[in-house]
Design an enzyme around this catalytic site. Structure first.
Site, short mmCIF file in Angstrom:
data_model
loop_
_atom_site.label_atom_id
_atom_site.label_comp_id
_atom_site.label_asym_id
_atom_site.label_seq_id
_atom_site.Cartn_x
_atom_site.Cartn_y
_atom_site.Cartn_z
N HIS A 1 0.84 -1.19 0.00
CA HIS A 1 0.00 0.00 0.00
C HIS A 1 0.88 1.24 0.00
CE1 HIS A 1 -3.94 -2.01 1.56
NE2 HIS A 1 -3.40 -2.65 0.54
N GLU A 56 1.17 3.85 1.91
CA GLU A 56 1.82 4.21 3.16
C GLU A 56 3.03 3.33 3.44
OE1 GLU A 56 -2.69 4.55 4.00
OE2 GLU A 56 -1.36 3.55 2.58
N TRP A 88 -15.96 0.50 -39.84
CA TRP A 88 -15.88 1.15 -38.54
C TRP A 88 -16.69 2.42 -38.60
CZ3 TRP A 88 -13.79 -1.48 -34.66
CH2 TRP A 88 -12.86 -2.46 -34.94
N THR A 102 -24.31 -9.63 -30.04
CA THR A 102 -23.12 -8.94 -30.53
C THR A 102 -22.01 -9.94 -30.83
OG1 THR A 102 -23.63 -6.89 -29.35
CG2 THR A 102 -21.32 -7.28 -29.90
N GLY A 116 -25.18 -4.24 -27.65
CA GLY A 116 -26.08 -3.66 -28.63
C GLY A 116 -27.25 -2.92 -28.00
#
Length: 336
Positions: free
Chosen positions: A54, A56, A173, A199, A272
């Site tokens: 972390h 500290e 695209w 999709t 979608g």
């Protein structure tokens, strides 16, 4: 030591946390700056993802014995629980830190309580310094741990007349190269990407993060497919480029519950029109990122299926709207 010195240190801690390129979960971005009694910087630490030190502890390791009597300036209240690493509150106490200044209080029910533990040990503690600025570091993470479900961003690429595919089904695209590159950076920040079975069957997306050269990046989000239909065995979403979860349901709440169990904090919805409508109707889309391409089709698949809204007064409205040009496209984003 003046309040302005601590504010400067907090800005430096926020910058340290921001510099780490990790997804939005399961752990927050945290920065820590250690100051000596005269306000000089002793060390600077940052958390670099689950299982690593972390912020500290990172800073304390750099400072060594000079941390005794120091002030720790931290973007998030020091944690008070043992997970893959020990409690930061205990590490600060053991190092002899005299004062802790933090920005955002820890909203996590398991990790909270660090400030109280520090005060009980005689450490001077002050919270809330630049809390709004620090909170932006972990907006999705904070939402997830306080609401019990991932923060959901809905990403759309559509034409000026709101079409995501032409009448013959072609959709690659719609947006330009610059927009697609930006979407990969958005994917990189998320823990999971979701689409529907339709999709996958129609477009066969791989749903991976790729760099500017088209190469897969080291960290890949979880790929999530929503729906009851079986997937084609050769679907690219089933390859070994990333992990995939098929959630056989049409209920957004069930999808989000399954992802919360896996500590997914930020979900990118790329499905979608029907999947988007289901999530929107359930009230679980938090942010919209909409790329508008300078194209007109006049027919084809709409970006959103019927929501049952009959009057303008019932329309879903965005707040905190931001608009920018990305290549030839426009990017419109906002919160719901």
């Amino acid at each position: 030591m003046t309040a302005e010195v601590e504010r400067d240190a907090m800005r430096r801690a926020i910058a340290a946390a921001s510099s780490v390129d990790i997804p939005d979960g399961p752990n927050p971005r945290v920065g820590c700056v250690l100051l000596d009694p005269q306000g000089r910087v002793l060390a600077e630490g940052a958390h670099r993802g689950a299982g690593t030190a972390h912020a500290e502890v990172d800073a304390l390791a750099q400072a060594g014995e000079s941390a005794r009597g120091a002030t720790a300036v931290v973007t998030l209240e020091p944690c008070n629980h043992t997970g893959r690493t020990g409690p930061c509150s205990e590490a600060l106490i053991a190092a002899g830190v005299a004062r802790v200044v933090y920005a955002q209080a820890d909203p996590h029910a398991i990790a909270e309580g660090g400030a109280a533990r520090l005060r009980a040990a005689g450490v001077d503690v002050d919270g809330g310094l630049l809390a709004d600025e620090a909170g932006q570091l972990n907006a999705a993470w904070t939402h997830a741990v306080t609401h019990g479900r991932p923060f959901v961003t809905w990403k759309v690429a559509a034409t000026l007349d709101g079409r995501v595919a032409a009448a013959d089904g072609t959709s690659r695209w719609i947006s330009g190269d610059d927009s697609r590159a930006q979407v990969h950076r958005l994917r990189e920040r998320c823990d999971a990407i979701a689409v529907g079975t339709g999709t996958v069957i129609t477009d066969d997306p791989q749903l991976t993060v790729r760099d500017a050269q088209g190469r897969p990046t080291a960290i890949q989000p979880l790929r999530v497919v929503v729906g009851m239909r079986d997937l084609p065995p050769a679907a690219r979403v089933l390859d070994d480029a990333a992990s995939t979860l098929h959630v056989r349901t049409h209920d957004p709440a069930e999808v989000l519950a399954a992802l919360a169990e896996r500590e997914v904090r930020h979900l990118l919805l790329e499905g979608g029109p029907r999947l988007a409508a289901a999530f929107l109707s359930a009230g679980v889309i938090d942010e919209v990122v909409w790329y508008v391409a300078p194209l007109l089709l006049g027919a084809g698949a709409p970006a959103l299926a019927d929501l049952g809204i009959a009057t303008l007064g019932d329309a879903v409205r965005l707040r905190d709207v931001r608009v920018e040009q990305v290549g030839e496209d426009a990017r419109i984003s906002g919160r719901i």
